[in-house]
Design a protein around this motif. Structure first.
Motif, mmCIF file in Angstrom:
data_model
loop_
_atom_site.group_PDB
_atom_site.id
_atom_site.type_symbol
_atom_site.label_atom_id
_atom_site.label_comp_id
_atom_site.label_asym_id
_atom_site.label_seq_id
_atom_site.Cartn_x
_atom_site.Cartn_y
_atom_site.Cartn_z
ATOM 1 N N HIS A 114 36.733 49.600 54.877
ATOM 2 C CA HIS A 114 35.439 49.950 55.380
ATOM 3 C C HIS A 114 35.989 50.775 56.418
ATOM 4 C CE1 HIS A 114 34.605 47.693 57.980
ATOM 5 N NE2 HIS A 114 33.692 47.965 58.197
ATOM 6 N N HIS A 115 35.400 52.250 56.231
ATOM 7 C CA HIS A 115 35.387 53.417 57.981
ATOM 8 C C HIS A 115 34.100 53.442 58.277
ATOM 9 C CE1 HIS A 115 36.255 55.958 60.576
ATOM 10 N NE2 HIS A 115 35.879 57.677 59.613
ATOM 11 N N GLN A 134 31.028 46.782 51.720
ATOM 12 C CA GLN A 134 31.817 45.792 52.061
ATOM 13 C C GLN A 134 31.900 44.409 51.954
ATOM 14 O OE1 GLN A 134 30.483 46.488 55.924
ATOM 15 N NE2 GLN A 134 30.539 48.972 55.860
ATOM 16 N N LYS A 135 30.949 43.403 51.371
ATOM 17 C CA LYS A 135 31.000 42.216 50.831
ATOM 18 C C LYS A 135 31.679 42.087 49.768
ATOM 19 C CE LYS A 135 27.509 41.115 54.267
ATOM 20 N NZ LYS A 135 26.437 40.632 54.842
ATOM 21 N N ALA A 136 31.482 43.403 48.857
ATOM 22 C CA ALA A 136 31.786 42.827 47.214
ATOM 23 C C ALA A 136 33.332 42.386 47.079
ATOM 24 C CB ALA A 136 31.684 44.439 46.448
ATOM 25 N N LYS A 137 32.816 41.525 45.971
ATOM 26 C CA LYS A 137 33.791 40.677 44.897
ATOM 27 C C LYS A 137 34.147 40.558 44.092
ATOM 28 C CE LYS A 137 33.871 38.005 48.559
ATOM 29 N NZ LYS A 137 33.098 38.750 49.849
ATOM 30 N N PHE A 138 35.121 41.148 43.275
ATOM 31 C CA PHE A 138 35.003 40.984 42.310
ATOM 32 C C PHE A 138 36.608 40.002 41.114
ATOM 33 C CE2 PHE A 138 33.591 45.004 41.023
ATOM 34 C CZ PHE A 138 33.324 45.560 42.136
ATOM 35 N N ARG A 181 29.966 60.782 50.545
ATOM 36 C CA ARG A 181 29.858 60.086 52.068
ATOM 37 C C ARG A 181 30.932 58.545 51.132
ATOM 38 N NH1 ARG A 181 24.078 59.368 54.929
ATOM 39 N NH2 ARG A 181 25.566 59.413 56.078
ATOM 40 N N TYR A 182 31.788 58.332 52.101
ATOM 41 C CA TYR A 182 32.878 57.695 51.733
ATOM 42 C C TYR A 182 32.201 55.812 52.222
ATOM 43 C CZ TYR A 182 36.382 53.856 52.572
ATOM 44 O OH TYR A 182 37.601 53.314 52.791
ATOM 45 N N LEU A 183 32.593 54.563 51.102
ATOM 46 C CA LEU A 183 31.752 53.308 51.332
ATOM 47 C C LEU A 183 33.015 53.001 51.920
ATOM 48 C CD1 LEU A 183 29.922 54.059 48.132
ATOM 49 C CD2 LEU A 183 28.589 53.793 50.331
ATOM 50 N N ALA A 184 33.967 52.845 51.019
ATOM 51 C CA ALA A 184 35.273 51.215 51.150
ATOM 52 C C ALA A 184 35.828 51.728 50.681
ATOM 53 C CB ALA A 184 34.640 49.834 50.790
ATOM 54 N N SER A 185 37.354 50.882 50.754
ATOM 55 C CA SER A 185 38.141 51.136 49.645
ATOM 56 C C SER A 185 38.019 49.617 49.127
ATOM 57 C CB SER A 185 39.327 51.453 50.508
ATOM 58 O OG SER A 185 39.368 52.860 50.555
ATOM 59 N N LEU A 186 39.039 49.178 47.455
ATOM 60 C CA LEU A 186 39.487 48.008 47.243
ATOM 61 C C LEU A 186 40.751 48.386 46.699
ATOM 62 C CD1 LEU A 186 36.179 47.661 44.584
ATOM 63 C CD2 LEU A 186 36.279 47.402 47.071
ATOM 64 N N THR A 187 41.524 46.467 46.566
ATOM 65 C CA THR A 187 42.710 46.917 46.276
ATOM 66 C C THR A 187 42.969 45.812 46.502
ATOM 67 O OG1 THR A 187 45.179 47.672 46.195
ATOM 68 C CG2 THR A 187 43.885 46.851 49.158
ATOM 69 N N TRP A 188 44.088 44.549 46.040
ATOM 70 C CA TRP A 188 44.824 43.803 45.555
ATOM 71 C C TRP A 188 46.001 43.347 46.021
ATOM 72 C CZ3 TRP A 188 43.709 46.084 41.292
ATOM 73 C CH2 TRP A 188 44.359 45.912 39.808
ATOM 74 N N GLN A 189 46.476 42.716 46.283
ATOM 75 C CA GLN A 189 48.371 42.434 46.606
ATOM 76 C C GLN A 189 48.538 42.985 44.752
ATOM 77 O OE1 GLN A 189 49.011 38.584 47.764
ATOM 78 N NE2 GLN A 189 49.513 38.810 49.289
#
Length: 556
Positions: A130-131, A168-172, A447-455
């Motif tokens: 997040h930023h 910022q606390k999101a889990k998937f 407006r920017y919220l977050a970026s999600l990724t995984w390995q």
């Protein structure tokens, strides 16, 4: 500098080749050199950057920040549009769960057989970056409205902060759906089902709760390029005419074999087929009047078909090159093409020539020429993803264009953009290192919220989204792999191995196109090394500490 530009261009050409519907032996050879070119680019960028320490990248290790209370996120914020922040490029977390979806992605089976052990659910935490940035007001209110404007702005900021904290606390939970043996080009969600189309010529139906293949719809002889799902009330009309149950759902699929097929999901059969005389590259269903199927072809033609009679109502030579995306918004239809043009049509719900052109903007106006252009309309704006590091925002009534940064490096590309439940979601892929992520913005402010990724996340070429009855998000992404994202409820969230980072270099608002340099490149797939070098002067000198220093951060 010249060699860096040349390598960046070659990698962009290779990535564009990889998602073509068919490949020649020469193109396959070019693709085989991708890793070699990536390694050489990384070496050159590290040399150019020098040994200095990278600034602006810091880990957020504050425990209190991670434990802030998460308020319920609003579906959409008020209609004022403050500037948007630029995207933060997050660094992958080191995942403790070694048998997550990334591992499954490397163990794909052949022949469409899904191993039971690989279908099992794996709970995995998506990396969230997040930023934080201070909000900038777009216009100063009149003196008499200072108090009201300040209260409104304060309320908007509080709502945005709550939404940002939640993401910022999101889990998937990520689950890999195995069965296709080539690139997934399109996805759509219907009830508890996900439907995917692939370059392997098949359409597959997946049961989301169990992550299993439900139906394999074979019948196309060319790669499947696009899908669409008519609303239930229009499905009911067709089901009645075919003596099927009122609850029957249908899916439309378009293919390079020049056919649009209509599939009944319950029986897994093609019930109708339309021959278009051209390879179908895009389609959508317009739920107006009796309903219309709108198709686009590789030759730039846009056609309208009656849902009631399945007759061709209209054929228009709408674009100079292939139609790349078609979307509807009420009676409006938006089409885009490979040369960067965007056309806006109004559906007049007539039996003949239902589409009336409202606006047409060329690639010179949009600045999106030479890429795989996809679009997502919202009100008077159309969001455009076109294989660059930005999301373009076209005000389709006036032709004004602004851009939202979707990657911190010039080697980043945006493949698809999607809007759902108060979110703007853009896919992001780095050509230099092969890293992929989803960037989230609030709408309508962007407006920017977050970026999600995984390995080892694969490149995301298509996206579909819906929400559960409890308001949690479910997404499906397609590309090399087909992955279902299921947001975990509050009771199911657990502290994961998350790395949260910020980049101070990205603290910039939404940019107007007039304030930026020309960002277009020539992506001729058949340029050889000498031609690349001669034409490299057309590009701006962007391979400085900006992209290189970011790459160094990733490699460290």
């Amino acid at each position: 500098m010249g060699e860096v530009r040349k390598l960046q261009k070659k990698l962009r050409q290779i990535e564009n080749l990889e998602i073509k519907i068919s490949l020649t032996p020469e193109e396959e050879f070019k693709i085989s050199r991708k890793e070699e070119l990536r390694r050489r680019l990384a070496e050159l960028q590290l040399q150019l950057c020098g040994p200095q320490r990278t600034l602006g990248i810091q880990a957020d290790g504050e425990e209190s920040e991670m434990k802030r209370h998460v308020e319920d996120a609003p579906e959409a914020l008020p209609s004022q549009t403050p500037p948007a922040s630029k995207i933060l490029r997050g660094e992958d977390a080191k995942c403790k769960c070694e048998d997550g979806p990334a591992l499954l992605a490397t163990q794909r089976t052949t022949g469409g057989v899904v191993k039971t052990a690989q279908r099992q659910e794996r709970t995995h935490t998506a990396t969230v970056s997040h930023h934080d940035r201070r909000d900038m007001s777009e216009d100063c209110p009149d003196r008499g409205d200072d108090d009201d404007g300040g209260r409104r702005q304060g309320q908007e900021d509080a709502e945005f902060t709550s939404l940002k904290t939640s993401w910022q606390k999101a889990k998937f939970r990520l689950r890999l759906l195995e069965g296709h043996n080539d690139i997934i080009t399109c996805v759509v969600a219907v009830d508890n089902l996900v439907v995917s189309g692939s370059r392997d010529t098949t359409v597959k139906v997946w049961h989301v709760p169990t992550a299993t293949e439900h139906k394999n719809l074979g019948g196309h002889t060319g790669g499947v390029t696009c899908l669409s799902a008519p609303p239930p009330e229009y499905c009911k009309k067709l089901a009645w005419s075919l003596s099927l149950a009122d609850t029957e759902r249908f899916i439309l699929s378009g293919s390079a074999d020049c056919n649009v097929k209509i599939w009944a999901l319950s029986i897994g059969q093609c019930v109708k087929s339309l021959y278009t005389f051209n390879a179908v590259t895009a389609l959508c269903f317009v739920p107006e009047g009796d309903g219309y199927i709108i198709t686009g072809s590789d030759g730039g033609k846009v056609q309208a078909w009656s849902w009631h009679t399945l007759d061709n109502c209209q054929s228009i030579n709408a674009h100079q090159e292939a139609v790349t995306s078609i979307q509807s918004q009420g009676p409006l239809v938006f089409s885009s093409s490979a040369e960067g043009g965007v056309s806006v049509w109004e559906n007049r719900c007539s039996d003949r020539d239902p589409l009336s052109l409202l606006h047409r903007w060329s690639g010179q106006v949009t600045g999106c020429g030479g890429g795989r252009l996809t679009l997502s309309p919202r009100g008077d704006k159309v969001l455009l993803a076109y294989g660059q590091a930005w999301i373009k925002i076209l005000h389709w009534r006036t032709g004004t264009v602004s851009r939202l940064t979707n990657h911190s490096s010039v080697t980043g590309v945006t493949d698809c953009v999607h809007q759902t439940a108060g979110l703007l979601i853009g896919s992001c892929y780095d050509l230099a290192n092969g890293e992929s992520m989803l960037n989230l913005f609030s709408v309508p402010q962007c407006r920017y919220l977050a970026s999600l990724t995984w390995q080892r996340a694969p490149r995301i070429l298509c996206f579909a989204a819906w929400t559960t009855g409890s308001g949690d998000h479910r997404w499906v992404t397609g590309g090399r792999d087909l992955v279902v994202w299921e947001q975990l409820p509050s009771s199911g969230r657990r502290r994961g191995d998350i790395t949260v980072r910020t980049d101070s270099r990205l603290e910039s608002p939404l940019e107007s196109e007039g304030d930026t340099e020309n960002d277009e490149e020539t992506d001729d797939e058949h340029l050889d090394d000498d031609e690349d070098g001669r034409r490299g002067g057309r590009e701006t000198d962007v391979e400085d500490g900006g992209s290189g220093s970011w790459l160094r951060c990733v490699l460290q």
